[in-house]
Write an enzyme that holds these catalytic residues in place. Structure first.
Site, mmCIF file in Angstrom:
data_model
loop_
_atom_site.group_PDB
_atom_site.id
_atom_site.type_symbol
_atom_site.label_atom_id
_atom_site.label_comp_id
_atom_site.label_asym_id
_atom_site.label_seq_id
_atom_site.Cartn_x
_atom_site.Cartn_y
_atom_site.Cartn_z
ATOM 1 N N LYS A 158 0.843 -1.204 0.000
ATOM 2 C CA LYS A 158 0.000 0.000 0.000
ATOM 3 C C LYS A 158 0.877 1.254 0.000
ATOM 4 O O LYS A 158 1.000 1.923 1.012
ATOM 5 C CB LYS A 158 -0.931 -0.007 1.211
ATOM 6 C CG LYS A 158 -2.040 -1.042 1.122
ATOM 7 C CD LYS A 158 -2.934 -1.026 2.339
ATOM 8 C CE LYS A 158 -3.761 0.216 2.360
ATOM 9 N NZ LYS A 158 -4.832 0.173 3.386
ATOM 10 N N PRO A 159 1.458 1.591 -1.154
ATOM 11 C CA PRO A 159 2.296 2.797 -1.226
ATOM 12 C C PRO A 159 1.496 4.016 -1.676
ATOM 13 O O PRO A 159 0.359 3.907 -2.133
ATOM 14 C CB PRO A 159 3.310 2.426 -2.312
ATOM 15 C CG PRO A 159 2.485 1.610 -3.269
ATOM 16 C CD PRO A 159 1.532 0.812 -2.384
#
Length: 101
Positions: A11-12
């Site tokens: 989850k960047p």
């Protein structure tokens, strides 16, 4: 570290300019920088990438995610979103805390 990459979701944020940067980058610039960074650092075995909005507006986050998905570079992972505030902001503004039914 014995990580099971095939079961991992990353989850960047997208690669965007900092708040103090005077230059406005295009969605295509953001897509190129984001896909390049991911290809240099994320193993292809990772199950998927779910982007955070990273403080972008709902419109900007959606436009930039579309540009990332349209970018012709190598993207061996499924790409999707995990937006919270970006999708809630306009709804909360329209609601305005009113107790109407």
């Amino acid at each position: 570290h014995n990580m099971f990459l095939e079961g991992t979701l990353l989850k960047p944020n997208m690669v965007t300019a900092g708040q103090g940067c005077p230059k406005k980058y295009t969605p295509e610039d953001i897509a190129r920088a984001t896909v390049t960074a991911l290809n240099r650092t994320v193993p292809a075995a990772v199950a998927g990438i779910t982007f955070l909005s990273g403080g972008q507006s709902e419109e900007d986050a959606t436009i930039n995610l579309n540009a990332i998905n349209q970018f012709p570079g190598r993207k061996p992972w499924p790409l999707t979103f995990s937006y919270g505030r970006a999708l809630q902001a306009s709804v909360l503004k329209a609601w305005g805390g009113k107790d109407e039914l």
